[in-house]
Scaffold this active site. Sequence first.
Site, PDB file in Angstrom:
ATOM      1  N   TYR A 120       0.811  -1.221   0.000  1.00  0.00           N
ATOM      2  CA  TYR A 120       0.000   0.000   0.000  1.00  0.00           C
ATOM      3  C   TYR A 120       0.842   1.268   0.000  1.00  0.00           C
ATOM      4  CZ  TYR A 120      -4.077  -2.825   0.747  1.00  0.00           C
ATOM      5  OH  TYR A 120      -5.074  -3.739   0.572  1.00  0.00           O
ATOM      6  N   LYS A 167       3.709 -14.870   4.695  1.00  0.00           N
ATOM      7  CA  LYS A 167       4.061 -15.712   3.542  1.00  0.00           C
ATOM      8  C   LYS A 167       5.587 -15.707   3.446  1.00  0.00           C
ATOM      9  CE  LYS A 167       2.676 -18.047  -0.111  1.00  0.00           C
ATOM     10  NZ  LYS A 167       1.772 -19.189  -0.137  1.00  0.00           N
ATOM     11  N   ASP A 200      -2.189 -18.487   3.143  1.00  0.00           N
ATOM     12  CA  ASP A 200      -3.148 -19.315   2.389  1.00  0.00           C
ATOM     13  C   ASP A 200      -3.763 -20.369   3.296  1.00  0.00           C
ATOM     14  OD1 ASP A 200      -0.484 -19.994   2.372  1.00  0.00           O
ATOM     15  OD2 ASP A 200      -0.503 -21.028   0.452  1.00  0.00           O
ATOM     16  N   ASP A 224      -5.931  -6.793   4.831  1.00  0.00           N
ATOM     17  CA  ASP A 224      -7.066  -6.274   4.074  1.00  0.00           C
ATOM     18  C   ASP A 224      -7.946  -7.429   3.617  1.00  0.00           C
ATOM     19  OD1 ASP A 224      -8.708  -4.602   2.682  1.00  0.00           O
ATOM     20  OD2 ASP A 224      -7.310  -4.189   1.058  1.00  0.00           O
TER      21      ASP A 224
END
Length: 331
Positions: A120, A167, A200, A224
């Site tokens: 962002y 991740k 995930d 988000d």
Amino acid sequence: MPGEGIGPEVSAATQRVLDATGVNIEWETLGARAENTDKATIGAEVLNASAIESVRRNRVALKGPMATAIAGGARSVNVALRKSLELYANLRPVRNLPGVKSHFDGVDVVIVRENTEDLYSGLEHEVVPGVVESLKIITEKASTRIAKFAFEYARKMGRKKVHAIHKANIMKMSDGLFLRSVRAVAEQYKEIEYKELIVDNACMQIVINPDQFDVLLLPNLYGDIVSDLAAGLVGGLGVVPSGNIGDECAMFEAVHGTAPDIAGQGLANPTALLMSSILMLHHLGEFHAAERVQKALIKVYKDGKHVTKDVGGNAGTLEFTDAVIAALPKA
Ligand code: NAI
């Protein structure tokens, strides 16, 4: 900052309920967007300077939704506000509301999302025609700051567990730095169980068994996505609150958008902003008023006679708001 579309309607409803609690709030009403920036080009200043100055001075704001152009056009007022006020923590408690259709009951998770960096940062450029690059910025400072916020929140609210979501198996440097920073903070909160989960897998686990989660701590982009996913567990964005909190000030807002399809028709559901105002009352130390509004809201939903169309009822904004005010327990 009432916002745009249905913003002024849900803001007026929320102000009426808060005023009915008797909490002494002096409202200053401002537009967040700088004039003539709705079609402005990338890079233009989109914020109304006096609104920013007001939030800095008052240190707390209640904000309605603001429209954002998708691809091209002015940058997001929402993102600009969070950045310019250094509102680094996005807090989203997710719980069921009685009578609102959902796939799960008894959900009670809190999402803590880093709000200032990651993808962002807005650092995108064209390398050569047909190839663009978007920079993911992760810093030790912001990761440590958000981790402290999450653990302090867990401690203050009696929460037992914090999961860091990442991740780092793929983004070894950026998410690796996030994880290392969080681990160092977790060390200082031995009474709170600390766990890590790849994003995930976390998504799958959340929709299979949300009960195993308590506080989820995430960098900006995963935060988000996962916070909307979590909202989906309890009936969607219309029934979850949100707070954007920094060291100097805080801004509470609904997470849904401006709903242009129903704006100005008296149909908007003020629940999300009202729930965000309950977070605001907590932030202001008005715990008793917060509990009264919460109880009134639950009563209206349990009763089910005065809820709005989006949650299966027939009431308009006004009727719903009147019902909440009538259901407020005595002070
Ligand atoms: P949206 O949330 O405005 O609308 C999606 C659907 O949900 C619509 O059918 C709408 O009628 C309904 N809905 C949303 N809030 C509702 C409420 N309180 N009561 C009853 N129904 C409600 O999302 P959309 O259409 O993707 O975005 C519209 C605009 O809002 C865009 O310009 C977008 O950028 C902006 N937006 C602003 C946000 C913010 O200010 N925090 C967050 C999300 C979107």
